[in-house]
Design an enzyme around this catalytic site. Structure first.
Site, PDB file in Angstrom:
ATOM      1  N   CYS A  89     -23.189  -3.222   1.419  1.00 12.55           N
ATOM      2  CA  CYS A  89     -23.666  -2.470   1.996  1.00 12.55           C
ATOM      3  C   CYS A  89     -25.123  -2.434   2.384  1.00 12.55           C
ATOM      4  O   CYS A  89     -25.004  -3.566   3.260  1.00 12.55           O
ATOM      5  CB  CYS A  89     -23.165  -0.724   2.256  1.00 12.55           C
ATOM      6  SG  CYS A  89     -23.266   0.544   3.668  1.00 12.55           S
ATOM      7  N   HIS A 177     -16.766  -0.292   0.430  1.00 17.79           N
ATOM      8  CA  HIS A 177     -17.112  -0.605  -0.507  1.00 17.79           C
ATOM      9  C   HIS A 177     -15.789  -0.568  -0.610  1.00 17.79           C
ATOM     10  O   HIS A 177     -14.687   0.107  -0.777  1.00 17.79           O
ATOM     11  CB  HIS A 177     -17.991   1.438  -0.260  1.00 17.79           C
ATOM     12  CG  HIS A 177     -18.938   1.145   0.271  1.00 17.79           C
ATOM     13  ND1 HIS A 177     -20.044   1.283  -0.301  1.00 17.79           N
ATOM     14  CD2 HIS A 177     -19.571   1.881   1.328  1.00 17.79           C
ATOM     15  CE1 HIS A 177     -20.760   1.568   0.117  1.00 17.79           C
ATOM     16  NE2 HIS A 177     -20.854   1.470   1.755  1.00 17.79           N
ATOM     17  N   GLU A 179     -16.297  -0.503  -4.627  1.00 23.62           N
ATOM     18  CA  GLU A 179     -16.894  -0.066  -5.979  1.00 23.62           C
ATOM     19  C   GLU A 179     -16.140   1.588  -5.784  1.00 23.62           C
ATOM     20  O   GLU A 179     -16.798   2.748  -7.145  1.00 23.62           O
ATOM     21  CB  GLU A 179     -17.867  -0.168  -5.924  1.00 23.62           C
ATOM     22  CG  GLU A 179     -19.267   1.236  -5.696  1.00 23.62           C
ATOM     23  CD  GLU A 179     -18.907   0.297  -3.966  1.00 23.62           C
ATOM     24  OE1 GLU A 179     -20.409   0.494  -3.072  1.00 23.62           O
ATOM     25  OE2 GLU A 179     -18.594  -0.628  -3.303  1.00 23.62           O
TER      26      GLU A 179
END
Length: 240
Positions: A89, A177, A179
């Protein structure tokens, strides 16, 4: 023990699922928490990789967040040294900026679950080869970047053409994202600054819909993240 340097910009945007994978692989994690005024190292000596995480600030706001300029210099150093590098990001935008590409507001915000498509170059990429023809991934950003000169374009979405790129063999930028897990997404939705951001969109983004979509898509995202992050860890181990 091999050490990983992590740049973290706000408390709630941490390594997420990547934390466990790195520690399980035997890495020691050194996190610079910029919101707490942690000092960053002067160089990258002794680190096997650099990971730059997300955050609500813009690359172009170094006047408000002076550490962004220092962070960019260390990312430039990692690129020059061919050190394994992962930008997520904001981290991907910092990588693009370090490679002299333009970073700017896209005019529309991706917050929640969106379709992502790999480019043909992703099919044989060491990390992004795991992407199916269409994936639902979690996003939270309003900025985008031009593809840096010399970078390999790896993924796009209907609202944001440049979602991922590789530079050289060791540097990866992911706008989305991988994660996150369910708990992390719930936390992000409850952060006051994030709630204000969504409220300012006047109903264009619905947190209830995001939570419902998370139930449907989080399992695949976690599996995809585990595959891609495992390959990134192997990349680090190969160079360490």
């Amino acid at each position: 023990m091999k050490r990983i340097l992590v740049f973290q910009h706000v408390p709630h945007e941490d390594l997420g699922t990547l934390d466990y994978l790195l520690r399980a692989a035997g890495f020691e994690i050194h996190t610079v928490k910029f919101w707490g005024a942690d000092p960053a190292p002067g160089n990258l000596e002794g680190f096997a990789a650099l990971i730059a995480l997300g955050g609500p600030m813009g690359v172009y706001e170094a006047d408000k967040h002076p550490y962004l300029a220092m962070e960019t210099r260390l990312i430039e150093t990692a690129l020059d040294q061919d050190l394994p590098l992962l930008g997520i990001c904001l981290g991907s935008q910092l990588m693009a900026n370090a490679l002299c590409a333009r970073v700017y507001p896209s005019g529309i915000k991706e917050i929640g679950w969106y379709d992502l498509a790999p480019t043909p170059d992703a099919q044989n990429d060491p990390l992004l080869r795991h992407l199916r023809a269409t994936e639902k991934v979690f996003q939270w950003h309003g900025d985008t970047f031009d593809l840096p000169v010399g970078a390999v374009h790896l993924a796009s979405s209907p609202l944001c053409a440049n979602q991922a790129f590789r530079y050289g063999h060791n540097a990866y930028a992911l706008q989305f994202h991988l994660e996150v897990d369910r708990e992390m997404i719930d936390t992000w939705l409850d952060v006051p600054q994030n709630r204000d951001e969504i409220a300012g969109l006047h109903g264009d983004i619905d947190p209830t819909t995001i939570r419902s979509d998370t139930t449907r898509h989080i399992g695949r995202l976690e599996n995809l993240g585990a595959q891609i992050f495992a390959d990134f860890i192997r990349l680090i181990e190969h160079g360490a």
